[in-house]
Design an enzyme around this catalytic site. Structure first.
Site, PDB file in Angstrom:
ATOM      1  N   SER A   1       0.742  -1.195   0.036  1.00 51.25           N
ATOM      2  CA  SER A   1      -0.066   0.055  -0.043  1.00 51.25           C
ATOM      3  C   SER A   1       0.759   1.403   0.070  1.00 51.25           C
ATOM      4  O   SER A   1       0.562   2.303  -0.721  1.00 51.25           O
ATOM      5  CB  SER A   1      -0.868   0.079   1.215  1.00 51.25           C
ATOM      6  OG  SER A   1      -1.904  -0.950   1.117  1.00 51.25           O
TER       7      SER A   1
ATOM      8  N   HIS B   1       7.784  -4.206   4.795  1.00 49.79           N
ATOM      9  CA  HIS B   1       8.126  -3.318   5.982  1.00 49.79           C
ATOM     10  C   HIS B   1       9.543  -3.384   6.381  1.00 49.79           C
ATOM     11  O   HIS B   1      10.154  -2.550   6.902  1.00 49.79           O
ATOM     12  CB  HIS B   1       7.295  -3.516   7.225  1.00 49.79           C
ATOM     13  CG  HIS B   1       5.916  -3.303   7.018  1.00 49.79           C
ATOM     14  ND1 HIS B   1       5.369  -2.342   7.760  1.00 49.79           N
ATOM     15  CD2 HIS B   1       4.851  -4.227   6.689  1.00 49.79           C
ATOM     16  CE1 HIS B   1       4.023  -2.268   7.436  1.00 49.79           C
ATOM     17  NE2 HIS B   1       3.661  -3.422   6.818  1.00 49.79           N
TER      18      HIS B   1
ATOM     19  N   ARG C   1       4.374  -9.287  15.175  1.00 50.20           N
ATOM     20  CA  ARG C   1       4.020  -8.128  14.708  1.00 50.20           C
ATOM     21  C   ARG C   1       2.579  -7.524  15.144  1.00 50.20           C
ATOM     22  O   ARG C   1       2.498  -6.340  15.441  1.00 50.20           O
ATOM     23  CB  ARG C   1       4.185  -8.089  13.252  1.00 50.20           C
ATOM     24  CG  ARG C   1       3.235  -8.900  12.372  1.00 50.20           C
ATOM     25  CD  ARG C   1       3.136  -8.822  11.015  1.00 50.20           C
ATOM     26  NE  ARG C   1       2.674  -7.634  10.551  1.00 50.20           N
ATOM     27  CZ  ARG C   1       3.035  -7.117   9.369  1.00 50.20           C
ATOM     28  NH1 ARG C   1       3.539  -8.012   8.302  1.00 50.20           N
ATOM     29  NH2 ARG C   1       2.558  -6.120   8.835  1.00 50.20           N
TER      30      ARG C   1
ATOM     31  N   ARG D   1       9.507   0.850   6.455  1.00 49.34           N
ATOM     32  CA  ARG D   1       8.386   1.406   6.341  1.00 49.34           C
ATOM     33  C   ARG D   1       7.545   1.957   7.315  1.00 49.34           C
ATOM     34  O   ARG D   1       7.616   1.271   8.481  1.00 49.34           O
ATOM     35  CB  ARG D   1       7.221   0.429   5.477  1.00 49.34           C
ATOM     36  CG  ARG D   1       5.944   0.760   5.612  1.00 49.34           C
ATOM     37  CD  ARG D   1       4.979  -0.202   4.692  1.00 49.34           C
ATOM     38  NE  ARG D   1       3.762  -0.128   4.887  1.00 49.34           N
ATOM     39  CZ  ARG D   1       2.666  -0.530   4.274  1.00 49.34           C
ATOM     40  NH1 ARG D   1       3.008  -1.428   3.342  1.00 49.34           N
ATOM     41  NH2 ARG D   1       1.501  -0.448   4.598  1.00 49.34           N
ATOM     42  N   PRO D   2       7.061   3.522   7.748  1.00 49.82           N
ATOM     43  CA  PRO D   2       7.021   3.993   8.545  1.00 49.82           C
ATOM     44  C   PRO D   2       5.698   3.565   9.401  1.00 49.82           C
ATOM     45  O   PRO D   2       5.712   3.677  10.471  1.00 49.82           O
ATOM     46  CB  PRO D   2       6.949   5.581   8.109  1.00 49.82           C
ATOM     47  CG  PRO D   2       7.530   5.538   6.737  1.00 49.82           C
ATOM     48  CD  PRO D   2       7.050   4.400   6.126  1.00 49.82           C
ATOM     49  N   ASP D   3       4.674   3.176   8.589  1.00 50.64           N
ATOM     50  CA  ASP D   3       3.423   3.438   9.320  1.00 50.64           C
ATOM     51  C   ASP D   3       3.125   2.453  10.420  1.00 50.64           C
ATOM     52  O   ASP D   3       2.305   2.651  11.489  1.00 50.64           O
ATOM     53  CB  ASP D   3       2.026   3.073   8.525  1.00 50.64           C
ATOM     54  CG  ASP D   3       2.297   1.844   7.597  1.00 50.64           C
ATOM     55  OD1 ASP D   3       3.374   1.064   7.309  1.00 50.64           O
ATOM     56  OD2 ASP D   3       1.409   1.185   6.915  1.00 50.64           O
TER      57      ASP D   3
ATOM     58  N   LYS E   1      -6.026   2.542   6.224  1.00 49.78           N
ATOM     59  CA  LYS E   1      -5.275   3.413   5.002  1.00 49.78           C
ATOM     60  C   LYS E   1      -5.486   4.694   4.946  1.00 49.78           C
ATOM     61  O   LYS E   1      -5.009   5.251   3.844  1.00 49.78           O
ATOM     62  CB  LYS E   1      -6.226   2.628   3.690  1.00 49.78           C
ATOM     63  CG  LYS E   1      -6.431   1.120   3.887  1.00 49.78           C
ATOM     64  CD  LYS E   1      -4.700   0.418   3.457  1.00 49.78           C
ATOM     65  CE  LYS E   1      -4.925  -1.075   3.500  1.00 49.78           C
ATOM     66  NZ  LYS E   1      -3.506  -1.547   3.302  1.00 49.78           N
TER      67      LYS E   1
ATOM     68  N   ASP F   1      -7.929  -6.054   1.230  1.00 52.88           N
ATOM     69  CA  ASP F   1      -6.486  -6.187   1.625  1.00 52.88           C
ATOM     70  C   ASP F   1      -6.586  -6.448   3.261  1.00 52.88           C
ATOM     71  O   ASP F   1      -5.761  -7.748   3.588  1.00 52.88           O
ATOM     72  CB  ASP F   1      -5.685  -4.866   1.547  1.00 52.88           C
ATOM     73  CG  ASP F   1      -4.123  -5.250   1.829  1.00 52.88           C
ATOM     74  OD1 ASP F   1      -3.735  -6.172   1.596  1.00 52.88           O
ATOM     75  OD2 ASP F   1      -3.654  -4.210   2.823  1.00 52.88           O
TER      76      ASP F   1
ATOM     77  N   HIS G   1       0.519 -10.218   0.310  1.00 51.53           N
ATOM     78  CA  HIS G   1       0.157  -9.560  -0.964  1.00 51.53           C
ATOM     79  C   HIS G   1       0.700 -10.734  -2.024  1.00 51.53           C
ATOM     80  O   HIS G   1       1.188 -11.628  -1.909  1.00 51.53           O
ATOM     81  CB  HIS G   1       0.987  -8.234  -1.229  1.00 51.53           C
ATOM     82  CG  HIS G   1       0.242  -7.289  -0.055  1.00 51.53           C
ATOM     83  ND1 HIS G   1       1.101  -5.994   0.085  1.00 51.53           N
ATOM     84  CD2 HIS G   1      -0.723  -7.213   0.634  1.00 51.53           C
ATOM     85  CE1 HIS G   1       0.326  -5.451   1.199  1.00 51.53           C
ATOM     86  NE2 HIS G   1      -0.618  -6.001   1.428  1.00 51.53           N
TER      87      HIS G   1
END
Length: 542
Positions: free
Chosen positions: A74, A135, A197, A268-270, A341, A408, A467
């Site tokens: 994403s 990530h 995670r 990946r930050p989120d 999202k 997703d 994915h």
């Protein structure tokens, strides 16, 4: 959370909008077996696919700036959509640095190691331990262990988060074996803790999850297991717990203490922000921190502007993105998504810019508070659709971007029935959205950022929770007030060679706005010469 931008201009005459609907994780695969997209009842999208211009575009690998055969995601998908060009992603950038043995020359890492050696603290390396490439990547972790050895850092503790979401559900042991081999080869480091995670990488403000990871890392009273890392993982499997959900377990006496340093190697930050905020922010209200520590933190990439951390690979600025072009022409735009999202349709679509652009309004719809989304596959799609319709009905937005998270987020569960329900809910929402757009004569462009729910069982016969590298669909429903001039009597979409980088040029084409030179993507729209016919909006089937 909704926001109004005082810079939004109000016109008495209602605008015919161009709406981009991103069906997150809705990939295309011909085979029906184990395909939650094909097996779902989707009368609206099926009808649109057959009646309107459509095509398939690439959303993975080199087409989005990733290594060949690397599945899309994403963050990368929305960044590429917004940029209108292929950008070398952080995975490639960092992988090249590691491959060329250039971590040793990284200024931020070197300054960090010098400070740590001077103070005599322990180096704690933490992050997602897998080769999922979404990530993090295990090669980056191996590179860090080699870097620590080259810098003479002796006290090195590894705090590893198990995946099972971007990888097979029971694959953690092979990654642990790889790291233990690297530790043995370099003589540096020990695996001090494991944690799924699910706990360490929440992004939905479920602070009760983050707090469990925080306690594992900081609480001196946290019990030390007598099991090895591999034994702990196997014990979880015996209890029916897969990698993503492995309970926090401490494997050595090492934990974060004053004067220590943390390197967080997720790029990946989120899903890294919450834990870093808990570790570093002075004014923090996510949960009560019983064991505050005075530590230095270095993150591989910038997780959020303003965080009091060092950054090994700072962002490379991007210009002339989709949102900027809209703003520069004095037009209003609306972005909306569920919590899961929301950063993607705002921060990532804008090239890593936190602040809304002039004329940009953002609206967040809270995702349901459930343990996993297979328990509520409809998520908040109805509320999201209704709020978007209200925004469209105002007639002030030239561009509307909406992300449906269901394909997703539910696809990640690996549960077929739930994923089918998720896709069916999105289909009905598209029908409702289409009615609203049609009333104003606007156009709708339907696509996805990557694949997921079209493949629910992997080659090994196990649930596929990651994915895919499959292409994604694009459907254009051209509104009566947005008909393109100078293109004969009708249009089609390019049949091959397209990618996510072509979506911004296509949207600008629909809006009759010039494409910046920096956008190397090309419009997907091509002319065909057919007898002119009205482009009627079909009635939704729900």
């Amino acid at each position: 959370m909704s926001g109004s931008n005082p810079a939004v201009s109000i016109n008495k005459k209602k605008v015919a909008p161009v709406v981009l609907a991103i069906l997150d994780g809705w990939g295309y695969r011909e085979e029906i077996e184990h395909n939650a997209v094909r097996q779902a009842s989707t009368p609206v999208i099926d009808a649109l696919w057959h009646a309107y211009p459509h095509t398939l575009i690439e959303a993975s690998g080199a087409d989005v700036g990733l290594p060949d055969e690397q599945m899309g995601n994403s963050e990368v998908g929305h960044l590429t959509i917004g940029a209108g060009r292929i950008i070398q992603q952080e995975l490639v950038r960092i992988s090249n640095t590691v491959k060329e043995n250039k971590l040793i020359a990284n200024p931020a890492l070197n300054q960090f190691s010098q400070s740590l050696k001077k103070g005599g603290g322990t180096l704690h390396i933490m992050g997602l331990c897998s080769d999922g490439g979404v990530h993090s990547h295990i090669k980056h972790l191996c590179g860090l262990i080699e870097w620590a050895a080259s810098k003479g850092l002796k006290n090195v503790s590894l705090h590893l988060f198990t995946d099972g979401r971007d990888t097979s559900a029971k694959s953690a042991t092979k990654y642990i074996n790889t790291i233990e081999a690297k530790i043995k080869a370099t003589g540096v480091g020990e695996i001090s803790s494991l944690c799924g995670r699910y706990w360490a990488m929440d992004r939905d403000n479920r602070w009760e999850r983050t707090s469990k990871a925080y306690e594992l890392l900081t609480d001196p009273r946290f019990a030390i297991s007598k099991l090895s890392a591999a034994e702990s993982i196997n014990k979880s499997y015996q209890e029916g717990i897969t990698d993503e959900f492995i309970e926090p377990v401490r494997l050595s006496s090492s934990f974060l203490k004053d004067g220590d340093g943390v390197v967080f190697f997720n790029f990946r930050p989120d899903r890294a922000r919450q834990l870093v905020k808990a570790l570093k922010l002075k004014d923090f209200d996510g949960f009560e921190r019983k064991n505050k520590t005075d530590i230095d933190v270095l993150t591989f990439t910038q997780y959020e502007s303003g965080l009091p951390v060092s950054v090994a690979f700072p962002p490379e600025p991007l210009n002339d993105l989709l949102g900027q072009v809209i703003a520069d022409h004095g037009l209003n735009q609306y972005r909306t998504a569920e919590t899961e999202k929301y950063p993607h349709v705002t921060y990532f679509l804008n090239g890593g810019i936190e602040k809304p652009l002039k004329g940009e309004v953002r609206h967040l719809v809270p995702s349901p508070r459930v343990a996993t989304y297979d328990l509520q596959p409809e998520m908040s799609a109805d509320e999201l659709t209704e709020s978007c319709i209200q925004a469209i009905d105002t007639g002030i937005y030239s561009l509307v971007v909406i992300n449906f998270a269901n394909p997703d987020m539910v696809g990640h569960s690996g549960i077929m029935k739930a994923a089918i329900k998720a896709n069916e809910k999105v289909d009905s929402c598209i029908g409702k959205l289409l009615n609203s757009i049609g009333k104003l004569g606007g156009s709708l462009l339907i696509t996805a950022d990557h694949g997921n729910s079209e493949m629910m069982i992997g080659p090994d016969g196990q649930p596929w929770t990651a994915h895919t590298t499959n292409p994604v669909p694009v459907i254009l429903i051209e509104g009566e007030k947005r008909k393109l001039s100078g293109y004969g009597n009708d249009i089609k979409l390019r049949e091959s060679g397209g990618g996510l980088a072509d979506l911004a040029p296509t949207l600008l084409h629909l809006l009759n706005l010039p494409k910046p030179k920096a956008m190397t993507g090309k419009t997907l729209i091509e002319p065909i010469n057919l007898p002119k016919k009205p482009n009627l909006i079909p009635q939704p089937a729900y």
